[in-house]
Design an enzyme around this catalytic site. Structure first.
Site, PDB file in Angstrom:
ATOM      1  N   ILE A  19       0.849  -1.193   0.000  1.00  0.00           N
ATOM      2  CA  ILE A  19       0.000   0.000   0.000  1.00  0.00           C
ATOM      3  C   ILE A  19       0.892   1.254   0.000  1.00  0.00           C
ATOM      4  O   ILE A  19       0.628   2.228  -0.713  1.00  0.00           O
ATOM      5  CB  ILE A  19      -0.937  -0.014   1.230  1.00  0.00           C
ATOM      6  CG1 ILE A  19      -1.941  -1.172   1.108  1.00  0.00           C
ATOM      7  CG2 ILE A  19      -1.660   1.325   1.364  1.00  0.00           C
ATOM      8  CD1 ILE A  19      -2.769  -1.428   2.363  1.00  0.00           C
ATOM      9  N   TYR A 155      -7.685 -12.814  12.506  1.00  0.00           N
ATOM     10  CA  TYR A 155      -6.990 -11.529  12.690  1.00  0.00           C
ATOM     11  C   TYR A 155      -6.454 -11.379  14.123  1.00  0.00           C
ATOM     12  O   TYR A 155      -5.406 -10.773  14.343  1.00  0.00           O
ATOM     13  CB  TYR A 155      -7.909 -10.373  12.286  1.00  0.00           C
ATOM     14  CG  TYR A 155      -7.149  -9.154  11.785  1.00  0.00           C
ATOM     15  CD1 TYR A 155      -6.291  -9.243  10.689  1.00  0.00           C
ATOM     16  CD2 TYR A 155      -7.289  -7.917  12.399  1.00  0.00           C
ATOM     17  CE1 TYR A 155      -5.592  -8.134  10.232  1.00  0.00           C
ATOM     18  CE2 TYR A 155      -6.597  -6.804  11.945  1.00  0.00           C
ATOM     19  CZ  TYR A 155      -5.751  -6.920  10.863  1.00  0.00           C
ATOM     20  OH  TYR A 155      -5.068  -5.821  10.418  1.00  0.00           O
ATOM     21  N   LYS A 162      -4.566  -3.277  16.146  1.00  0.00           N
ATOM     22  CA  LYS A 162      -5.168  -2.185  15.369  1.00  0.00           C
ATOM     23  C   LYS A 162      -6.076  -1.329  16.260  1.00  0.00           C
ATOM     24  O   LYS A 162      -6.150  -0.102  16.078  1.00  0.00           O
ATOM     25  CB  LYS A 162      -5.943  -2.731  14.168  1.00  0.00           C
ATOM     26  CG  LYS A 162      -5.068  -3.349  13.071  1.00  0.00           C
ATOM     27  CD  LYS A 162      -4.021  -2.392  12.540  1.00  0.00           C
ATOM     28  CE  LYS A 162      -3.350  -2.919  11.261  1.00  0.00           C
ATOM     29  NZ  LYS A 162      -2.141  -2.134  10.894  1.00  0.00           N
ATOM     30  N   ALA A 195       1.816  -8.653   3.537  1.00  0.00           N
ATOM     31  CA  ALA A 195       1.319  -8.721   4.920  1.00  0.00           C
ATOM     32  C   ALA A 195       0.005  -9.517   4.967  1.00  0.00           C
ATOM     33  O   ALA A 195      -0.214 -10.326   5.869  1.00  0.00           O
ATOM     34  CB  ALA A 195       1.121  -7.321   5.486  1.00  0.00           C
TER      35      ALA A 195
HETATM   36  O1  0WD Z   1      -5.500  -5.983   3.413  1.00  0.00           O
HETATM   37  C1  0WD Z   1      -4.509  -5.313   3.634  1.00  0.00           C
HETATM   38  N1  0WD Z   1      -3.401  -5.500   2.953  1.00  0.00           N
HETATM   39  C2  0WD Z   1      -4.580  -4.255   4.668  1.00  0.00           C
HETATM   40  C3  0WD Z   1      -3.433  -3.728   5.209  1.00  0.00           C
HETATM   41  C4  0WD Z   1      -5.922  -3.816   5.123  1.00  0.00           C
HETATM   42  C5  0WD Z   1      -5.885  -2.770   6.115  1.00  0.00           C
HETATM   43  C6  0WD Z   1      -4.717  -2.311   6.629  1.00  0.00           C
HETATM   44  N2  0WD Z   1      -3.519  -2.797   6.189  1.00  0.00           N
HETATM   45  C7  0WD Z   1      -2.310  -2.264   6.809  1.00  0.00           C
HETATM   46  C8  0WD Z   1      -1.349  -3.285   7.363  1.00  0.00           C
HETATM   47  O2  0WD Z   1      -1.772  -3.800   8.602  1.00  0.00           O
HETATM   48  C9  0WD Z   1      -0.111  -2.423   7.503  1.00  0.00           C
HETATM   49  O3  0WD Z   1      -0.209  -1.615   8.657  1.00  0.00           O
HETATM   50  O4  0WD Z   1      -1.568  -1.547   5.875  1.00  0.00           O
HETATM   51  C10 0WD Z   1      -0.217  -1.517   6.274  1.00  0.00           C
HETATM   52  C11 0WD Z   1       0.649  -1.909   5.095  1.00  0.00           C
HETATM   53  O5  0WD Z   1       0.429  -3.247   4.783  1.00  0.00           O
HETATM   54  P1  0WD Z   1       0.490  -3.858   3.316  1.00  0.00           P
HETATM   55  O6  0WD Z   1       0.852  -2.839   2.332  1.00  0.00           O
HETATM   56  O7  0WD Z   1      -0.746  -4.643   3.147  1.00  0.00           O
HETATM   57  O8  0WD Z   1       1.629  -4.958   3.470  1.00  0.00           O
HETATM   58  P2  0WD Z   1       3.193  -5.024   3.110  1.00  0.00           P
HETATM   59  O9  0WD Z   1       3.436  -4.681   1.690  1.00  0.00           O
HETATM   60  O10 0WD Z   1       3.665  -6.384   3.568  1.00  0.00           O
HETATM   61  O11 0WD Z   1       3.822  -3.901   4.027  1.00  0.00           O
HETATM   62  C12 0WD Z   1       3.926  -3.995   5.417  1.00  0.00           C
HETATM   63  C13 0WD Z   1       5.383  -3.878   5.734  1.00  0.00           C
HETATM   64  C14 0WD Z   1       6.266  -5.103   5.897  1.00  0.00           C
HETATM   65  O12 0WD Z   1       6.168  -6.094   5.136  1.00  0.00           O
HETATM   66  P3  0WD Z   1       6.214  -7.640   5.739  1.00  0.00           P
HETATM   67  O13 0WD Z   1       5.132  -8.274   4.947  1.00  0.00           O
HETATM   68  O14 0WD Z   1       7.548  -8.108   5.443  1.00  0.00           O
HETATM   69  O15 0WD Z   1       5.897  -7.695   7.212  1.00  0.00           O
HETATM   70  O16 0WD Z   1       5.657  -3.416   7.020  1.00  0.00           O
HETATM   71  C15 0WD Z   1       7.059  -3.451   7.112  1.00  0.00           C
HETATM   72  C16 0WD Z   1       7.571  -4.379   6.078  1.00  0.00           C
HETATM   73  O17 0WD Z   1       8.133  -3.693   5.031  1.00  0.00           O
HETATM   74  N3  0WD Z   1       7.564  -3.947   8.354  1.00  0.00           N
HETATM   75  C17 0WD Z   1       8.518  -3.302   9.016  1.00  0.00           C
HETATM   76  N4  0WD Z   1       9.128  -2.129   8.751  1.00  0.00           N
HETATM   77  C18 0WD Z   1      10.084  -1.747   9.605  1.00  0.00           C
HETATM   78  N5  0WD Z   1      10.422  -2.446  10.687  1.00  0.00           N
HETATM   79  C19 0WD Z   1       8.824  -4.096  10.117  1.00  0.00           C
HETATM   80  C20 0WD Z   1       9.831  -3.624  10.991  1.00  0.00           C
HETATM   81  N6  0WD Z   1      10.199  -4.292  12.089  1.00  0.00           N
HETATM   82  N7  0WD Z   1       8.031  -5.206  10.096  1.00  0.00           N
HETATM   83  C21 0WD Z   1       7.263  -5.101   9.027  1.00  0.00           C
END
Ligand code: 0WD
Length: 255
Positions: A19, A155, A162, A195
C-alpha cells in the site's frame, strides 16, 4: 499538484504490491519530495530501485523495532531536509502463528511483537519526528483495519493491535495538535499484499467484502493512495484524529 514542495517520509514499502508503494507514487505525482525506508537488508534489493525510480532524496534502513534505527533516520533526514511535512507509517507485523485459529493461541511474546511493531513504532517515530514537524502544518498517517473494531477470522492479536493503533491516533492527534500537526489513519479494506498473505482466512474476507460492500468490489492500493493524498494535503487542513474508511463502504453494513 496537491503536495507540491512537501517533504514526505514513507515507511512500509516491502514490494510493488505494498500500500505504501502506491502512496509513494501518488505523492510523487502530486509534487512531493520523498524519503523512503526499508525494514532491513533483506528488503533493500527490492525497495531501493523502487525508491530511486521516484527520485527519493533519502533511502534509509529502518527496522522500527530498534530505537537507534528510528533515531538514525531523523539524524540523516536532518542533513538533507530542514523539516518534514508528511509521515506515512504503513507498517505492521505479527508472527504467522498468531494469525490463525482464535485469539486464545496468542503467546505473550507474539502479542508483544505485534504491539511493538504495529503500534508502539508509530508513537516512537512521531516522538523523534516532532522537532522536524513543528509549525509546518505537518501530517502523519497510519494504516489500520476494521479488524480493530469488529471480529474477523484469524486476525486475532493484530485486531487488538489495530484497536490500540486507532486509540494511539487519537492520543497522538491531541499531543501534536498544538504544533499544528495532524494525525489520522486510513482503515483500508482487504487487499492482497505480502502482509495480507499471513492472515489465515484472507480469501474468505475478500470474497465477503466483494459481495457485501455497497460498492460490490474490493478496493485497490490506488483507492487508498488517493485518500492518502487528501489526508496528507492541505485539503484536509481541519481533520485530525480521524479513522477514515477506504473499504467500499463495507463497515456500514449491519446484515
Ligand atoms: O489488506 C490489507 N493488505 C490491509 C493492510 C488492510 C488494512 C490495513 N492494512 C495495513 C497493514 O496492517 C499495515 O499496517 O496496511 C499496512 C501496510 O500493509 P500492506 O501494504 O498490506 O503490506 P506489506 O506490503 O507487507 O507492508 C507492510 C510492511 C512489511 O512487510 P512484511 O510483509 O515483510 O511484514 O511493514 C514493514 C515491512 O516492510 N515492516 C517493518 N518495517 C520496519 N520495521 C517491520 C519492521 N520491524 N516489520 C514489518
Amino acid at each position: 499538484m496537491m503536495l507540491q514542495g512537501k517533504k514526505a517520509l514513507i515507511l512500509g514499502i516491502a514490494n510493488e504490491k505494498s500500500i505504501a508503494w502506491a502512496i509513494a507514487r501518488h505523492f510523487h505525482e502530486q509534487g512531493a519530495e520523498l524519503a523512503i525506508t526499508y525494514a532491513g537488508e533483506a528488503f533493500e534489493k527490492r525497495v531501493r530501485p523502487l525508491a530511486e525510480s521516484l527520485n527519493a532524496k533519502a533511502i534509509l534502513p529502518c527496522n522500527v523495532a530498534i530505537d537507534n534505527n528510528i533515531k538514525a533516520v531523523f539524524y540523516e533526514l536532518g542533513k538533507v531536509w530542514d523539516g518534514i511535512d508528511i509521515i506515512v507509517h504503513s507498517v505492521a507485523f505479527a508472527n504467522k502463528d498468531e494469525l490463525k485459529g482464535n485469539i486464545l493461541n496468542t503467546t505473550r511474546n507474539g502479542f508483544a511483537i505485534a504491539m511493538d511493531i504495529s503500534v508502539y513504532s508509530f508513537i516512537a517515530i512521531l516522538k523523534e519526528a516532532q522537532p522536524m514537524m513543528q509549525g509546518r502544518n505537518a501530517t502523519a498517517l497510519t494504516m489500520t483495519y476494521h479488524g480493530g473494531v469488529k471480529v474477523f477470522p484469524g486476525y486475532n492479536a493484530m485486531g487488538v493491535a489495530k484497536a490500540a493503533l486507532e486509540a494511539s491516533v487519537r492520543y497522538l492527534a491531541e499531543a501534536l495538535g498544538p504544533d499544528g500537526t495532524r494525525v489520522n489513519a486510513i482503515s483500508a479494506g482487504p487487499i492482497r499484499t505480502l502482509a495480507a498473505s499471513a492472515v489465515g482466512s484472507f480469501s474468505q474476507i475478500l470474497n465477503r467484502v466483494e459481495s457485501r460492500a455497497p460498492l460490490r468490489r474490493n478496493i485497490t492500493q490506488e483507492d487508498v493512495a488517493r485518500s492518502a493524498v487528501y489526508l496528507c494535503s492541505d485539503l484536509s487542513s481541519g481533520v485530525s484524529g480521524e479513522i477514515h474508511y477506504v473499504d467500499g463502504g463495507y463497515n456500514i453494513i449491519g446484515i
